[in-house]
Scaffold this active site. Structure first.
Site, short mmCIF file in Angstrom:
data_model
loop_
_atom_site.label_atom_id
_atom_site.label_comp_id
_atom_site.label_asym_id
_atom_site.label_seq_id
_atom_site.Cartn_x
_atom_site.Cartn_y
_atom_site.Cartn_z
N ASP A 21 100.82 73.74 59.52
CA ASP A 21 100.53 72.75 60.55
C ASP A 21 101.12 73.17 61.90
O ASP A 21 102.08 73.93 61.97
CB ASP A 21 101.11 71.39 60.11
CG ASP A 21 100.49 70.24 60.87
OD1 ASP A 21 99.46 70.43 61.55
OD2 ASP A 21 101.06 69.13 60.80
N ASN A 69 90.14 66.44 57.44
CA ASN A 69 89.92 67.24 58.65
C ASN A 69 88.47 67.18 59.16
O ASN A 69 88.17 67.64 60.27
CB ASN A 69 90.35 68.70 58.45
CG ASN A 69 91.85 68.89 58.45
OD1 ASN A 69 92.39 69.72 57.74
ND2 ASN A 69 92.57 68.10 59.25
C1 IPE Z 1 97.22 68.88 57.16
O1 IPE Z 1 97.43 68.93 58.52
C2 IPE Z 1 96.02 69.71 56.78
C3 IPE Z 1 96.15 71.14 56.98
C4 IPE Z 1 97.20 71.78 57.40
C5 IPE Z 1 94.98 71.91 56.63
P1 IPE Z 1 96.87 67.80 59.48
O2 IPE Z 1 97.33 68.16 60.86
O3 IPE Z 1 95.42 67.62 59.30
O4 IPE Z 1 97.61 66.49 58.95
P2 IPE Z 1 97.93 65.11 59.67
O5 IPE Z 1 96.65 64.60 60.23
O6 IPE Z 1 98.92 65.40 60.75
O7 IPE Z 1 98.51 64.26 58.60
C1 IPE Z 2 96.89 72.77 61.19
O1 IPE Z 2 97.10 72.75 62.55
C2 IPE Z 2 95.55 73.36 60.82
C3 IPE Z 2 94.58 72.41 60.27
C4 IPE Z 2 94.78 71.15 60.09
C5 IPE Z 2 93.28 72.92 59.92
P1 IPE Z 2 96.62 71.52 63.43
O2 IPE Z 2 95.25 71.81 63.95
O3 IPE Z 2 96.74 70.25 62.68
O4 IPE Z 2 97.65 71.55 64.62
P2 IPE Z 2 98.35 70.29 65.29
O5 IPE Z 2 99.00 69.52 64.20
O6 IPE Z 2 97.25 69.51 65.96
O7 IPE Z 2 99.32 70.88 66.24
MG MG Z 3 98.24 68.97 62.39
#
Ligand code: IPE
Ligand code: IPE
Ligand code: MG
Length: 244
Positions: A21, A69
């Site tokens: 993340d 997502n």
């Molecule tokens: C969790 O991260 C999913 C992945 C890393 C693929 P998200 O960024 O989507 O999770 P939330 O929305 O902060 O809970």
């Molecule tokens: C995690 O990084 C990757 C996926 C969820 C696919 P994010 O895209 O959630 O990055 P932040 O949390 O917005 O910084």
């Molecule tokens: Mg995220």
């Protein structure tokens, strides 16, 4: 080349799971579009995989795309799939050559065709490998996984293939995407968020959790080794009184 490990892990660590993340925030901080954060993120996967191998950890799970997502803009989703395909194209020869089995957990039916194809090819090509396992969680959600498992079991009971008395924790685990993988010993989430976001709820039942503020694109070998050192200090009791 595998570098020499800097300290010895004495605790059992069969399976480490990552929530990768913070990619979007990593890019934002640099004035870059979010998708470049995802691109950088993919480069970290191999570095983290290699570090796990140094410590002889056989199974690694990576959260690539959750069932939630889909709430993101289509453009970002498309970029994510592009980068995932690129990752498979660039790494499959190497991963196969060192005996890595690639598996994908999640409902691939909703994933666009070209990405699905790349995944199936990688799964098929590496299915007999057994040195290392990379479990890519793609369109993965734990609740969805548990509901699917329950439905599959119910069907088998209905058809008379299974008796209700046969249903136990071991059997249930066989109906999950992670069938055959060991329980997760260590779950690491980057970016400072302290939640599971629907990730491997059943498999994480007795995992140790580490939440690091580091954003995934900055999560390098040394940072992972710091997590292993922290894990080494944990006292895993599994409900008993034992002091490891
Ligand atoms: C969790 O991260 C999913 C992945 C890393 C693929 P998200 O960024 O989507 O999770 P939330 O929305 O902060 O809970
Ligand atoms: C995690 O990084 C990757 C996926 C969820 C696919 P994010 O895209 O959630 O990055 P932040 O949390 O917005 O910084
Ligand atoms: Mg995220």
């Amino acid at each position: 080349m595998r570098k020499k490990q800097v300290f010895k892990l004495t605790k059992k660590l069969d399976h480490v799971a990552f929530i990768m993340d913070g990619n979007g925030r990593w890019a934002n901080l640099r004035g870059l579009p979010r998708h470049l954060g995802h691109h950088e993120a993919c480069k970290r996967i191999i570095e983290i995989f290699e570090t796990c191998r140094e410590f002889n950890i056989k199974v690694m799970s990576f959260y690539a795309f959750s069932t939630e997502n889909w709430n993101r803009p289509q453009e970002e989703i498309d970029h994510l799939m592009d980068y995932l395909e690129e990752f498979f194209h660039q790494q499959i020869d190497y991963l196969d050559s060192i005996g890595t089995k690639l598996i994908v957990s999640g409902d691939l039916s909703r994933i666009r065709e070209q990405t699905r194809k790349v995944c199936y090819e990688a799964i098929e090509r590496t299915k007999n490998n057994n040195n290392w396992i990379i479990n890519v969680c793609l369109n993965y959600g734990s609740r969805d996984e548990i509901v699917r498992a329950t439905k599959a079991i119910a069907e088998e009971v209905k058809e008379g293939k299974l008796a209700v008395a046969d249903i136990n924790e071991t059997l249930f685990a066989k109906y999950l995407y992670t069938n055959g993988l060991p329980d997760i010993d260590l779950m690491i989430r980057t970016s400072g968020e302290q939640r599971l976001s629907n990730y491997l709820l059943y498999q994480n039942a007795y995992a140790e959790f580490i939440f690091t503020p580091t954003k995934w694109p900055d999560f390098r070998r040394e940072k992972l080794i710091d997590c292993f050192k922290e894990f080494e200090k944990r006292n895993r009791r599994f409900g008993g009184l034992k002091n490891e």
